[in-house]
Design a protein around this motif. Structure first.
Motif, PDB file in Angstrom:
ATOM      1  N   PHE A  21       0.835  -1.200   0.000  1.00 20.10           N
ATOM      2  CA  PHE A  21       0.000   0.000   0.000  1.00 20.10           C
ATOM      3  C   PHE A  21       0.872   1.254   0.000  1.00 20.10           C
ATOM      4  O   PHE A  21       0.642   2.193  -0.778  1.00 20.10           O
ATOM      5  CB  PHE A  21      -0.929  -0.013   1.215  1.00 20.10           C
ATOM      6  CG  PHE A  21      -1.930   1.111   1.232  1.00 20.10           C
ATOM      7  CD1 PHE A  21      -3.125   1.002   0.546  1.00 20.10           C
ATOM      8  CD2 PHE A  21      -1.677   2.273   1.947  1.00 20.10           C
ATOM      9  CE1 PHE A  21      -4.058   2.039   0.559  1.00 20.10           C
ATOM     10  CE2 PHE A  21      -2.593   3.312   1.974  1.00 20.10           C
ATOM     11  CZ  PHE A  21      -3.788   3.188   1.277  1.00 20.10           C
ATOM     12  N   GLY A  27      -7.567   4.479   3.505  1.00 17.36           N
ATOM     13  CA  GLY A  27      -7.868   3.708   2.308  1.00 17.36           C
ATOM     14  C   GLY A  27      -8.933   4.379   1.454  1.00 17.36           C
ATOM     15  O   GLY A  27      -8.825   4.400   0.221  1.00 17.36           O
ATOM     16  N   CYS A  50      -8.879  -0.297  -2.992  1.00 16.28           N
ATOM     17  CA  CYS A  50      -7.896  -0.649  -1.973  1.00 16.28           C
ATOM     18  C   CYS A  50      -7.149  -1.930  -2.323  1.00 16.28           C
ATOM     19  O   CYS A  50      -5.954  -2.045  -2.067  1.00 16.28           O
ATOM     20  CB  CYS A  50      -8.604  -0.792  -0.620  1.00 16.28           C
ATOM     21  SG  CYS A  50      -7.473  -0.876   0.782  1.00 16.28           S
ATOM     22  N   CYS A  54      -3.124  -2.397  -2.535  1.00 11.94           N
ATOM     23  CA  CYS A  54      -2.473  -3.368  -1.648  1.00 11.94           C
ATOM     24  C   CYS A  54      -1.775  -4.484  -2.418  1.00 11.94           C
ATOM     25  O   CYS A  54      -1.207  -5.397  -1.816  1.00 11.94           O
ATOM     26  CB  CYS A  54      -3.483  -3.980  -0.676  1.00 11.94           C
ATOM     27  SG  CYS A  54      -4.064  -2.844   0.596  1.00 11.94           S
TER      28      CYS A  54
END
Length: 255
Positions: A10, A55, A66, A70
């Motif tokens: 992330f 997020g 998201c 990620c």
């Protein structure tokens, strides 16, 4: 993936998006509603905790969900990324296609598998060299007899509506199409974005690349694969896996 791996991905992807946006780290931190020190800890992997609000702000800022940020992107998120810049009119068309697919699956009885069916594009305009589909419709065909051999490679189908490509393809032949990358020697469906015309061509990975007519009719196109400008003119829609000569015992049309 572990919490640590997800947080690390992330942070790395967020920093990559910052560079694409042209933001300073201070501007990026402000856009995410966090302090600069918190942003630096995140992108340097010094924390493995990313709150829901961060997020959400990252998604709003980058347009990427998201899971993609990620590093666990799925086919659904890739599709979302492809359509998120479309116009409202284009989105309404896509919504209509999705509704068509949902209704079809909902109305199948329990003995039938939705994966045995693919959507077939039926053009009603002139199908000739440099095809213009001035209108068209969607139908479903049962490809269960072909799934055993081609499995998930079959993505859709196209109905041949004229004899302009005889004897290779005849009226009412059905082409099963894969949306996977086109390989050297494949017969592909190519769309010229400048003219809006579609072509069925043999693809040869030469220098330059050649799009060659499958019969002795039509223009051969030469495309410099090293030229972004030339490559940007073309959409590689997919390639032909096989053709089906219409047979009511195999093909099932669903309105």
């Amino acid at each position: 993936m572990t919490r640590e791996q997800l947080a690390e991905n992330f942070g790395e992807n967020l920093e990559r998006e910052r560079l694409i946006l042209g933001y300073s780290q201070q501007e990026m931190a402000k856009a995410l509603d966090m302090s600069l020190s918190s942003y630096k800890r995140l992108i340097n992997g010094e924390t493995n905790k990313v709150d829901l609000y961060t997020g959400y702000r990252a998604w709003q800022l980058t347009g990427k969900p998201c899971d993609e940020l990620c590093g666990t992107s799925t086919s659904l998120s890739k599709t979302f990324d492809s359509i998120r810049h479309l116009s409202d009119a284009q989105m309404r068309f896509i919504d209509a296609v999705i509704e068509f697919e949902r209704e079809f699956s909902k109305n199948l009885d329990d003995s039938k598998n939705p994966d045995d069916y693919v959507t077939m594009l039926v053009p009603t305009g002139n199908m000739m060299d440099g095809m213009i589909y001035d209108s068209g419709s969607l139908k479903k065909i049962n490809v269960s007899a072909y799934r055993k051999r081609y499995k998930e490679r079959i993505d859709c189908a196209i109905l041949i509506t004229s004899n302009h490509m005889h004897p290779v393809y005849n009226t009412n032949d059905i082409l099963l199409i894969s949306r996977s990358p086109i390989r050297d020697g494949d017969t592909g469906i190519f769309i010229n974005k400048v003219t809006g015309l579609a072509y069925i061509r043999k693809f040869y990975q030469t220098s330059p690349c050649r799009l060659v007519p499958i019969v002795n009719y039509g223009q051969t196109f030469y495309i410099d694969s090293d030229s972004q400008a030339e490559m940007a003119h073309w959409i590689k829609f997919g390639y032909v896996i096989t053709k089906i000569r219409s047979n009511p015992d195999i093909i099932s049309y669903i309105s």
